[in-house]
Design a protein around this motif. Structure first.
Motif, PDB file in Angstrom:
ATOM      1  N   GLU A  11       0.820  -1.205   0.000  1.00 45.25           N
ATOM      2  CA  GLU A  11       0.000   0.000   0.000  1.00 45.25           C
ATOM      3  C   GLU A  11       0.859   1.260   0.000  1.00 45.25           C
ATOM      4  O   GLU A  11       0.580   2.224  -0.726  1.00 45.25           O
ATOM      5  CB  GLU A  11      -0.922  -0.016   1.214  1.00 45.25           C
ATOM      6  CG  GLU A  11      -1.896   1.148   1.249  1.00 45.25           C
ATOM      7  CD  GLU A  11      -2.865   1.039   2.411  1.00 45.25           C
ATOM      8  OE1 GLU A  11      -3.527   2.048   2.721  1.00 45.25           O
ATOM      9  OE2 GLU A  11      -2.948  -0.059   3.019  1.00 45.25           O
TER      10      GLU A  11
ATOM     11  N   LYS B 264       3.900   1.499  -1.164  1.00 37.79           N
ATOM     12  CA  LYS B 264       4.531   1.582  -2.476  1.00 37.79           C
ATOM     13  C   LYS B 264       3.572   2.162  -3.508  1.00 37.79           C
ATOM     14  O   LYS B 264       3.952   2.983  -4.350  1.00 37.79           O
ATOM     15  CB  LYS B 264       4.992   0.191  -2.922  1.00 37.79           C
ATOM     16  CG  LYS B 264       5.719   0.175  -4.251  1.00 37.79           C
ATOM     17  CD  LYS B 264       6.160  -1.233  -4.621  1.00 37.79           C
ATOM     18  CE  LYS B 264       6.862  -1.239  -5.962  1.00 37.79           C
ATOM     19  NZ  LYS B 264       7.284  -2.625  -6.353  1.00 37.79           N
ATOM     20  N   ARG B 265       2.302   1.750  -3.439  1.00 43.14           N
ATOM     21  CA  ARG B 265       1.307   2.261  -4.368  1.00 43.14           C
ATOM     22  C   ARG B 265       1.101   3.775  -4.170  1.00 43.14           C
ATOM     23  O   ARG B 265       1.004   4.537  -5.141  1.00 43.14           O
ATOM     24  CB  ARG B 265       0.002   1.503  -4.183  1.00 43.14           C
ATOM     25  CG  ARG B 265      -1.079   1.877  -5.181  1.00 43.14           C
ATOM     26  CD  ARG B 265      -2.213   0.882  -5.161  1.00 43.14           C
ATOM     27  NE  ARG B 265      -2.789   0.718  -3.843  1.00 43.14           N
ATOM     28  CZ  ARG B 265      -2.661  -0.386  -3.105  1.00 43.14           C
ATOM     29  NH1 ARG B 265      -1.953  -1.412  -3.570  1.00 43.14           N
ATOM     30  NH2 ARG B 265      -3.213  -0.488  -1.908  1.00 43.14           N
ATOM     31  N   LYS B 266       1.065   4.217  -2.911  1.00 46.62           N
ATOM     32  CA  LYS B 266       0.927   5.648  -2.646  1.00 46.62           C
ATOM     33  C   LYS B 266       2.142   6.428  -3.132  1.00 46.62           C
ATOM     34  O   LYS B 266       2.018   7.527  -3.691  1.00 46.62           O
ATOM     35  CB  LYS B 266       0.720   5.883  -1.148  1.00 46.62           C
ATOM     36  CG  LYS B 266      -0.627   5.424  -0.622  1.00 46.62           C
ATOM     37  CD  LYS B 266      -0.765   5.725   0.864  1.00 46.62           C
ATOM     38  CE  LYS B 266      -2.130   5.297   1.383  1.00 46.62           C
ATOM     39  NZ  LYS B 266      -2.269   5.558   2.844  1.00 46.62           N
TER      40      LYS B 266
ATOM     41  N   GLU C   8       4.208   5.601  -5.588  1.00 47.82           N
ATOM     42  CA  GLU C   8       4.186   5.663  -7.047  1.00 47.82           C
ATOM     43  C   GLU C   8       3.171   6.684  -7.547  1.00 47.82           C
ATOM     44  O   GLU C   8       3.406   7.386  -8.530  1.00 47.82           O
ATOM     45  CB  GLU C   8       3.863   4.273  -7.627  1.00 47.82           C
ATOM     46  CG  GLU C   8       4.967   3.245  -7.446  1.00 47.82           C
ATOM     47  CD  GLU C   8       6.198   3.588  -8.270  1.00 47.82           C
ATOM     48  OE1 GLU C   8       6.057   4.285  -9.296  1.00 47.82           O
ATOM     49  OE2 GLU C   8       7.304   3.170  -7.885  1.00 47.82           O
ATOM     50  N   GLN C   9       2.035   6.763  -6.843  1.00 45.50           N
ATOM     51  CA  GLN C   9       1.013   7.728  -7.238  1.00 45.50           C
ATOM     52  C   GLN C   9       1.513   9.161  -7.061  1.00 45.50           C
ATOM     53  O   GLN C   9       1.341  10.018  -7.942  1.00 45.50           O
ATOM     54  CB  GLN C   9      -0.251   7.506  -6.406  1.00 45.50           C
ATOM     55  CG  GLN C   9      -1.422   8.393  -6.812  1.00 45.50           C
ATOM     56  CD  GLN C   9      -2.668   8.088  -6.004  1.00 45.50           C
ATOM     57  OE1 GLN C   9      -2.677   7.183  -5.173  1.00 45.50           O
ATOM     58  NE2 GLN C   9      -3.727   8.848  -6.227  1.00 45.50           N
ATOM     59  N   LEU C  10       2.177   9.448  -5.935  1.00 47.78           N
ATOM     60  CA  LEU C  10       2.746  10.784  -5.719  1.00 47.78           C
ATOM     61  C   LEU C  10       3.840  11.093  -6.735  1.00 47.78           C
ATOM     62  O   LEU C  10       3.962  12.225  -7.226  1.00 47.78           O
ATOM     63  CB  LEU C  10       3.311  10.876  -4.292  1.00 47.78           C
ATOM     64  CG  LEU C  10       2.294  10.878  -3.147  1.00 47.78           C
ATOM     65  CD1 LEU C  10       3.002  10.818  -1.804  1.00 47.78           C
ATOM     66  CD2 LEU C  10       1.401  12.113  -3.216  1.00 47.78           C
ATOM     67  N   LYS C  11       4.626  10.072  -7.067  1.00 48.71           N
ATOM     68  CA  LYS C  11       5.706  10.262  -8.036  1.00 48.71           C
ATOM     69  C   LYS C  11       5.154  10.596  -9.406  1.00 48.71           C
ATOM     70  O   LYS C  11       5.656  11.500 -10.095  1.00 48.71           O
ATOM     71  CB  LYS C  11       6.553   8.983  -8.090  1.00 48.71           C
ATOM     72  CG  LYS C  11       7.796   9.100  -8.952  1.00 48.71           C
ATOM     73  CD  LYS C  11       8.603   7.806  -8.883  1.00 48.71           C
ATOM     74  CE  LYS C  11       9.839   7.895  -9.741  1.00 48.71           C
ATOM     75  NZ  LYS C  11      10.618   6.623  -9.692  1.00 48.71           N
ATOM     76  N   MET C  12       4.101   9.900  -9.824  1.00 46.23           N
ATOM     77  CA  MET C  12       3.507  10.181 -11.126  1.00 46.23           C
ATOM     78  C   MET C  12       2.858  11.567 -11.152  1.00 46.23           C
ATOM     79  O   MET C  12       2.929  12.274 -12.167  1.00 46.23           O
ATOM     80  CB  MET C  12       2.465   9.109 -11.464  1.00 46.23           C
ATOM     81  CG  MET C  12       3.063   7.729 -11.727  1.00 46.23           C
ATOM     82  SD  MET C  12       4.315   7.745 -13.035  1.00 46.23           S
ATOM     83  CE  MET C  12       3.351   8.305 -14.421  1.00 46.23           C
ATOM     84  N   GLU C  13       2.217  11.949 -10.039  1.00 47.98           N
ATOM     85  CA  GLU C  13       1.628  13.291  -9.983  1.00 47.98           C
ATOM     86  C   GLU C  13       2.707  14.367 -10.104  1.00 47.98           C
ATOM     87  O   GLU C  13       2.522  15.375 -10.784  1.00 47.98           O
ATOM     88  CB  GLU C  13       0.861  13.455  -8.673  1.00 47.98           C
ATOM     89  CG  GLU C  13      -0.413  12.636  -8.598  1.00 47.98           C
ATOM     90  CD  GLU C  13      -1.104  12.771  -7.252  1.00 47.98           C
ATOM     91  OE1 GLU C  13      -0.531  13.464  -6.367  1.00 47.98           O
ATOM     92  OE2 GLU C  13      -2.192  12.191  -7.078  1.00 47.98           O
TER      93      GLU C  13
ATOM     94  N   ASN D 197       3.920  14.471 -13.736  1.00 48.79           N
ATOM     95  CA  ASN D 197       2.947  15.123 -14.609  1.00 48.79           C
ATOM     96  C   ASN D 197       2.916  16.632 -14.392  1.00 48.79           C
ATOM     97  O   ASN D 197       2.693  17.408 -15.330  1.00 48.79           O
ATOM     98  CB  ASN D 197       1.557  14.529 -14.370  1.00 48.79           C
ATOM     99  CG  ASN D 197       1.475  13.076 -14.802  1.00 48.79           C
ATOM    100  OD1 ASN D 197       2.205  12.653 -15.691  1.00 48.79           O
ATOM    101  ND2 ASN D 197       0.602  12.305 -14.169  1.00 48.79           N
TER     102      ASN D 197
END
Length: 630
Positions: free
Chosen positions: A277, A279-281, A283-288, A291
């Motif tokens: 969980e 790691k998923r958070k 990765e989500q912050l990294k992609m944001e 972008n």
């Protein structure tokens, strides 16, 4: 599959758990004792060319492949037992999970062979593997893939709960990661165990129970404590009813307790689930973040040592609003590169156009849009592979027909030779292949033969005269006085030449006049002389004997690499002393004729060495990132 294609019997084996140093030749020596081998391929990394630890062996007959599977499975090669199974070209069988069994709580001493011997009593095994860590030690679990579902069910019924080496093992049907995550998601909705943290050191088991018992019946509770008996600030409460646990989380999570702390109450998670969980958070912050900075963040390198953040911001300020600027430093000194982030993509594009190549301080800047490290490494790797592919396609395409063996080890295929066209001929062989021989009546400086248009080999071969290769041949005529016959006239159409001193008018149609630009006019006197032996250009390295193409061709393949490596090593050592051995090993994988060309031309060698250094640096950076994650 093509319905019209012939149906060949399967005779291909997968060989895994290989030592990284094992080559195709060593595997050929091992497996050829079982029967005739068609080809062997060790799978390697596309960039570093390092072995991936597995290979494919193709036999002529299925019986030979079956013999190798039965007699050589788990044999030790270079200190490691190899793992052999039938090569399954269709991955749907593996992905379906049919006949696949998962085993856990294995003793550390149980290896692939011991597990294979244990489960082979229930049916034919397609593959068997005990999971291992980086050091080769067992992780305590493994997988067995049976040929049929019945054999898998039988093994689950018989072995599940048995003692293997004194430990009770669990054997069950293999469940894919997607199915496991789906089950965890469903369990997350119904939970009874609650995790509580951030409540201070004075919390005890009795106080924790008193706080939560009003929400429902508690089956167990525990405050985790230190060695001195004080609370570690977290604990667990297990309810009998999931609804009670849900009410406790909704009411107490975020509640302020003593000392102004906000207590956290939530569903208790396993370590692996919690890490997933987080790691998923992340990765989500990294992609944001990526972008948000896409198209506005600039990478600037080749900075002068005197440039700091303020100076860099001042240089880029005329192009728009700068949100951030940073010159990367190490021990108080600039590393020569930095980043400038604008508010709008149009401003960043204008800055790249205007500032790229502009001299700031004493150096010209390199300005481009910033890339992720993974994207940059992938781009460099694709460029390197494209260059290597172009070189190989240009030269191997002239040697091997379509559908050749490619990178497979096939003992019967000879080593490919390099061909050069007329454009490269002038660079590699500055002196002409055929010495100019004047002919009677030819203009000054002319050659006795027309210009050669056919390519030549790096290693010279004997010239074979073939009939019918001349254009516009003249029919043979009887030799008259004052005429000379061309040598070898018995093997080719004779061409009669007038003697140089006789001045005889050639026989032909009376009154017929040839045009001046006619090709091969019969009245043109011509004398054929033996071509002198071509002189070979030699590679001269200080302290070593000169190396020519013929010397290289006369040596064995292994000796050829050694001869080239001895001459490459001192040249590379002058450029990169600390990486000489690695770079030399990487370059020796290139075709021998290209290596010879690089020895003769320093610019080509320097460019190839720079490519190898870039690949090594990318690989080291990848290993550094992996070690940090660990």
């Amino acid at each position: 599959m093509n319905p019209g294609a012939p149906n060949y019997p399967m005779a291909s084996l997968y060989v895994g758990d290989l030592n990284p140093d094992i080559t195709e030749a060593q595997l050929f020596e091992k497996f050829s004792s079982a029967g005739p081998v068609l080809s062997i391929r060790v799978c390697r990394d596309a960039v570093t060319r390092r072995s991936l630890g597995y290979a494919y062996v193709n036999f002529q007959q299925p019986a030979d492949a079956e013999r190798a599977l039965d007699t050589m499975n788990f044999d030790t090669i270079k200190g490691r037992p190899i793992r052999i199974m039938w090569s399954q070209r269709d991955p749907s069988l593996r992905r379906s999970g049919v006949g696949n069994v998962f085993i856990k709580n294995l003793d550390k001493n149980i290896d692939n062979k011991a597990m294979y011997d244990t489960f082979s009593a229930f049916g034919n095994i397609l593959s068997c593997k005990v999971a291992q860590d980086e050091t080769g030690a067992s992780k305590g679990y493994g997988f067995v893939h049976f040929e049929t579902e019945e054999a898998a069910n039988k093994s689950i019924d018989k072995v599940n709960g048995m003692l293997l080496n004194g430990k009770k093992v669990f054997v069950g049907r293999f469940v894919s990661r997607k199915e496991r995550e789906k089950e965890l998601g469903e369990k997350a909705k119904l939970f009874t165990n609650v995790y509580v943290k951030n409540f201070g050191e004075d919390m005890s088991d009795e106080k924790l129970k008193e706080m939560f018992e009003k929400y429902g019946t508690i089956t167990s509770h525990k405050v985790m404590s230190k060695d001195d008996g004080k609370s570690r600030g977290f604990g667990f409460v297990a309810f009998e009813d999931p609804a009670a646990a849900d009410r406790a989380v909704a009411d107490l999570n975020g509640k302020e307790i003593a000392e102004g702390k906000l207590m956290y109450v939530g569903r208790a998670q396993k370590k692996a689930e919690r890490q997933q969980e987080l790691k998923r958070k992340f990765e989500q912050l990294k992609m944001e973040r990526l972008n948000r900075y896409q198209g506005v963040n600039l990478y600037v390198k080749n900075l002068d040592d005197t440039i700091d953040d303020e100076r860099l911001k001042k240089e880029f300020a005329p192009f728009g609003t700068i949100t951030s600027v940073k010159v990367m430093m190490e021990e108080g000194r600039s590393k020569g590169f930095g980043f400038v982030c604008f508010s709008l993509p149009e401003e960043a594009t204008k800055a790249v156009t205007e500032m790229n190549g502009r001299i700031v301080g004493s150096k010209p800047l390199y300005v481009a849009l910033a890339q992720r490290k993974e994207d940059r490494k992938a781009h460099l790797a694709s460029q390197y592979l494209q260059r290597i592919s172009n070189i190989r396609m240009q030269h191997m395409g002239q040697v091997f027909p379509a559908g050749g063996a490619g990178s497979y080890f096939v003992p019967t295929i000879p080593q490919p030779q390099r061909f050069y066209g007329p454009a490269q001929m002038a660079q590699i062989r500055p002196t002409p292949r055929w010495a100019a021989q004047p002919r009677p009546g030819a203009p000054a400086g002319g050659s006795g033969f027309p210009a050669m248009q056919t390519p030549f080999r790096a290693a010279p071969r004997a010239q074979v005269q073939q009939p019918g290769i001349m254009r516009n041949p003249i029919p043979a005529r009887p030799i008259t006085a004052g005429q000379q016959a061309v040598p070898g006239a018995a093997n080719m159409q004779a061409r009669v030449m007038p003697g140089p001193a006789m001045g005889v008018v050639p026989q032909g149609r009376p009154g017929y006049k040839y045009t001046p630009n006619m090709r091969n006019p019969p009245q043109q006197p011509m004398t054929i002389q033996a071509a002198p032996a071509p002189t070979q250009q030699a590679v001269h390295i200080q302290g070593q004997e000169p190396l020519t193409a013929s010397m290289l061709a006369a040596a064995q393949p292994q000796e050829q690499k050694q001869m080239l490596g001895e001459r490459l090593f001192p040249l590379i050592q002058c450029m990169y002393p600390n990486l000489t051995g690695k770079i030399t090993g990487m370059l020796l994988e290139i075709d021998n004729s290209e290596l010879l060309h690089m020895l003769e031309h320093g610019e080509s060698l320097k460019a190839k060495v720079e490519e190898a250094v870039a690949v090594l640096q990318a690989h080291q950076a990848k290993q550094a990132v992996a070690s940090k994650k660990e």
